[in-house]
Design a protein around this motif. Sequence first.
Motif, mmCIF file in Angstrom:
data_model
loop_
_atom_site.group_PDB
_atom_site.id
_atom_site.type_symbol
_atom_site.label_atom_id
_atom_site.label_comp_id
_atom_site.label_asym_id
_atom_site.label_seq_id
_atom_site.Cartn_x
_atom_site.Cartn_y
_atom_site.Cartn_z
ATOM 1 N N HIS A 22 64.585 23.291 5.522
ATOM 2 C CA HIS A 22 63.449 24.102 5.060
ATOM 3 C C HIS A 22 63.335 23.987 3.538
ATOM 4 O O HIS A 22 64.251 23.502 2.882
ATOM 5 N N HIS A 26 60.096 28.377 2.953
ATOM 6 C CA HIS A 26 60.578 28.492 4.336
ATOM 7 C C HIS A 26 59.717 27.715 5.332
ATOM 8 O O HIS A 26 59.627 28.093 6.493
ATOM 9 N N GLN A 27 59.109 26.625 4.860
ATOM 10 C CA GLN A 27 58.424 25.695 5.755
ATOM 11 C C GLN A 27 59.490 24.801 6.379
ATOM 12 O O GLN A 27 60.399 24.338 5.696
ATOM 13 N N HIS A 28 59.379 24.554 7.683
ATOM 14 C CA HIS A 28 60.386 23.777 8.404
ATOM 15 C C HIS A 28 59.991 22.297 8.451
ATOM 16 O O HIS A 28 58.823 21.964 8.664
#
Length: 66
Positions: A22, A26-28
């Motif tokens: 991430h 908090h983008q995966h």
Amino acid sequence: MQYGIEQIMPLTQQKHYTVGYHDLAHQHYEICEYAVDAYEAIKDAKEDVPTLQEHPLFIDYCLKEE
């Protein structure tokens, strides 16, 4: 013998791994690596993704694909 950032090995010795990570927002994300083991897959992912060089704790998992 080394070529570039990855060691050349017969494909029979390498396995397919998916490394999940991430960013600060908090983008995966996921990156696929071919490696002998999970440790090498994570090491290769750190070389391929500049964010992981700076923040290695952003790695969430490393899964061996069948």
